[in-house]
Scaffold this motif. Structure first.
Motif, PDB file in Angstrom:
ATOM      1  N   TRP A 327     -22.594 -33.548  -0.917  1.00 39.03           N
ATOM      2  CA  TRP A 327     -21.388 -34.288  -0.563  1.00 39.03           C
ATOM      3  C   TRP A 327     -20.241 -33.713  -1.374  1.00 39.03           C
ATOM      4  N   ALA A 328     -19.135 -33.333  -0.691  1.00 40.81           N
ATOM      5  CA  ALA A 328     -18.019 -32.669  -1.373  1.00 40.81           C
ATOM      6  C   ALA A 328     -16.700 -33.201  -0.836  1.00 40.81           C
ATOM      7  N   PRO A 329     -16.297 -34.409  -1.210  1.00 37.27           N
ATOM      8  CA  PRO A 329     -15.004 -34.942  -0.747  1.00 37.27           C
ATOM      9  C   PRO A 329     -13.876 -34.001  -1.128  1.00 37.27           C
ATOM     10  N   SER A 330     -12.966 -33.816  -0.180  1.00 34.63           N
ATOM     11  CA  SER A 330     -11.875 -32.849  -0.366  1.00 34.63           C
ATOM     12  C   SER A 330     -10.530 -33.568  -0.296  1.00 34.63           C
ATOM     13  N   PRO A 331      -9.974 -33.956  -1.432  1.00 36.27           N
ATOM     14  CA  PRO A 331      -8.672 -34.630  -1.431  1.00 36.27           C
ATOM     15  C   PRO A 331      -7.624 -33.772  -0.731  1.00 36.27           C
ATOM     16  N   ASN A 332      -6.854 -34.412   0.151  1.00 38.60           N
ATOM     17  CA  ASN A 332      -5.828 -33.681   0.890  1.00 38.60           C
ATOM     18  C   ASN A 332      -4.661 -34.606   1.174  1.00 38.60           C
ATOM     19  N   VAL A 333      -3.506 -34.045   1.310  1.00 39.89           N
ATOM     20  CA  VAL A 333      -2.304 -34.816   1.603  1.00 39.89           C
ATOM     21  C   VAL A 333      -1.383 -33.970   2.463  1.00 39.89           C
ATOM     22  N   GLN A 334      -0.677 -34.640   3.358  1.00 43.04           N
ATOM     23  CA  GLN A 334       0.319 -33.962   4.197  1.00 43.04           C
ATOM     24  C   GLN A 334       1.552 -34.842   4.288  1.00 43.04           C
ATOM     25  N   LEU A 335       2.708 -34.243   4.118  1.00 39.65           N
ATOM     26  CA  LEU A 335       3.986 -34.951   4.232  1.00 39.65           C
ATOM     27  C   LEU A 335       4.652 -34.541   5.533  1.00 39.65           C
ATOM     28  N   GLU A 336       5.128 -35.541   6.301  1.00 37.75           N
ATOM     29  CA  GLU A 336       5.797 -35.265   7.569  1.00 37.75           C
ATOM     30  C   GLU A 336       7.225 -35.790   7.511  1.00 37.75           C
TER      31      GLU A 336
END
Length: 524
Positions: A327-336
């Motif tokens: 299990w490898a959660p991948s923190p990610n964020v995107q600004l629109e």
């Protein structure tokens, strides 16, 4: 001979003097009227007459004050307003004429929800009326201002004047839907024609000409009469129903702004977005009743702001599991970023997992940067529903599955994406989005292993998986290229920032209170 020349000169001089006196006398006899002949929206009538103007004439001669989309504040630097305030008003001779009647009609174009278009029309009329009235005080009993929301009559008139090839088609739809009060169905049908191209052409060519407030002014000539009185006179009342160019019915009565009950005596107007359409930057709203407490000078009105920045995360990355491994959660964020209107938004994203399991020789370390431009099919700044986008990304990674399976490298790619986003909360602050993208990706990398691959000694270090001569080793000598799916997402989006309405700037709050003065132009 000299006497004859002198006689001719004297005759010419006397003639010129006579003509000058005649012209001066004539111009003074009706100077007020001649001074305003070039302004067709100004009428000067005798004291015993009443304003009389037809609907067609009103639209033809009225002064047009143009407004930008979703705006009702009056720009006093506009040429028509500057002409009125700086040229006409200073020349009015109040000894010979007096303000008697002002007629103002505000209008809005068809895009957007009906109830906001109604508000725009009313506010444009009220602001124009009040601005002019501050310079020329017209009697209230002879003056009026009203609204023509979604002025399809003027749209048809403009199309007919331009000999637009789609005039007959649009008129047939207006006749079919508008007469039945089906404004939503009318717009939906117009938007579907020719894949939306007709609606976009109408928007670009005609709609900006409909966002206006029209003004007609009546002045009365003063005739000295002893004991004369004007009490009991009534001004012109606009005809109910049809604007110029069509036989449309009166504004449908079925659409109104709901006034919600509050615990206090003051009503608050709570306006939610209409069928997923983001609200324009508006300050005024349509008020249909007064507070019961007559001593309260202000009525609080809740205004909903338009979003400017959203923050998003891909749930598939947040709960990522590498099948058969870990299990490898991948923190990610995107600004629109959302502009004030239109179809296009800009997105900037980052994904940055940095997990390692030393005892299992496993690693999931990635730095991925994404730039994306989106085109939402629904226009007018709604930014909801289906969309298409183009994206590009670059990354750097270190991935390990076991002692003998690990890779380190850099890559880049680009692709196209389709998606759909929908509201999932009542306040429209949260949205759920689904997306699928495909494109091109290429990476240069090197495989690595745990322990020295030549001596097979596990010394606690990692080595490039290379058995050749050291001097022949070339870093990033392996290349992998991929054409196919490169993006998959189930996104959760939250609107983070909103544009302020009553002043410049941004805020984390979705709404603000506007203290509308009781008894103002909105209450007429």
């Amino acid at each position: 001979m000299m006497q004859m020349v002198r006689g001719h000169r004297l005759f010419i001089l006397l003639t010129l003097i006579f003509l000058a006196i005649s012209v001066s006398t004539f111009s003074q006899s009706d100077s007020t009227i001649t001074r305003f002949d070039k302004y067709p929206y100004i009428f000067i009538i005798d004291e015993d007459k009443e304003p009389n103007i037809s609907e067609d004439e009103f639209y033809r001669v009225a002064l047009k004050v143009v407004f930008p989309v979703d705006v009702f504040w009056l720009d006093s630097s506009q040429e028509p307003i500057r002409e009125l305030i700086q040229d006409i008003i200073p020349r009015i001779n109040t000894d010979s004429i007096q303000p008697y009647s002002m007629m103002v009609r505000g209008a809005s174009s068809p895009e957007g929800p009906y109830r906001w278009n109604l508000t725009l029309g009313e506010e444009r009329a009220a602001h124009t009326f009040n601005y002019i009235n501050r310079h020329l005080e017209f009697p209230e009993e002879h003056s009026w201002h009203d609204a023509r929301p979604e002025d399809y009559g003027q749209l048809l008139a403009l199309m007919e004047e331009a000999k637009d090839p789609s005039y007959r088609l649009v008129k047939s739809l207006v006749d079919k839907y508008y007469k039945a009060g089906m404004t939503k169905q009318l717009k939906a049908h117009l938007m579907r024609i020719d894949g939306g191209r007709l609606w976009r052409r109408l928007f670009k060519k005609y709609y900006h000409k409909i966002r206006v407030a029209r003004v007609v002014l009546f002045f009365k000539k003063k005739v000295p009469q002893a004991g004369s009185s004007q009490s009991g006179l009534t001004g012109y009342t606009p005809a109910e129903g049809v604007p110029i160019g069509t036989d449309l019915p009166a504004t449908p009565d079925s659409i109104a702004i709901e006034i919600l009950p509050e615990e206090s005596l003051l009503p608050k107007i709570d306006i939610e977005s209409f069928q997923g359409i983001a609200l324009p930057d508006l300050i005024g709203v349509n008020i249909s009743q007064e507070p019961s407490d007559a001593d309260v000078p202000y009525i609080p009105v809740r205004l909903y702001r338009r979003h400017i920045l959203g923050i998003r995360t891909n749930l598939l990355y947040d709960f990522f599991y590498l099948p058969g491994h870990y299990w490898a959660p991948s923190p990610n964020v995107q600004l629109e970023y959302y502009p004030r209107g239109g179809h296009i938004t800009a997105n900037l994203g980052f994904t940055g997992p940095y997990w390692h399991h030393w005892n299992r020789y496993q690693f999931w370390q990635i730095r991925d940067y994404v730039l994306e431009g989106r085109y939402y099919l629904k226009g007018q700044g709604q930014f909801i529903g289906p969309y298409a986008s183009a994206y590009a990304h670059v990354n750097k990674y270190g991935i390990g599955l076991s002692k003998t399976k690990g890779w380190q490298g850099e890559g880049y790619g680009a692709g196209l994406l389709i998606g759909y986003t929908t509201h999932i909360s009542r306040n429209h602050r949260w949205r759920l989005e689904f997306s699928l993208g495909a494109g091109y990706y290429q990476t240069r990398y090197d495989p690595y292993v745990y322990g020295n691959p030549k001596s097979t000694v596990e010394d606690g270090l990692y080595y490039y998986d290379y058995l050749g001569k050291k001097e022949n080793f070339k870093k990033r000598n392996h290349v992998f290229t991929w054409f196919g799916p490169t993006n998959l997402g189930i996104h959760l989006t939250y609107d983070l920032l909103y544009r302020r309405i009553q002043k410049k700037g941004v805020s984390f709050n979705r709404s603000e209170l506007f203290q509308r003065e009781k008894g103002g132009a909105h209450d007429r």
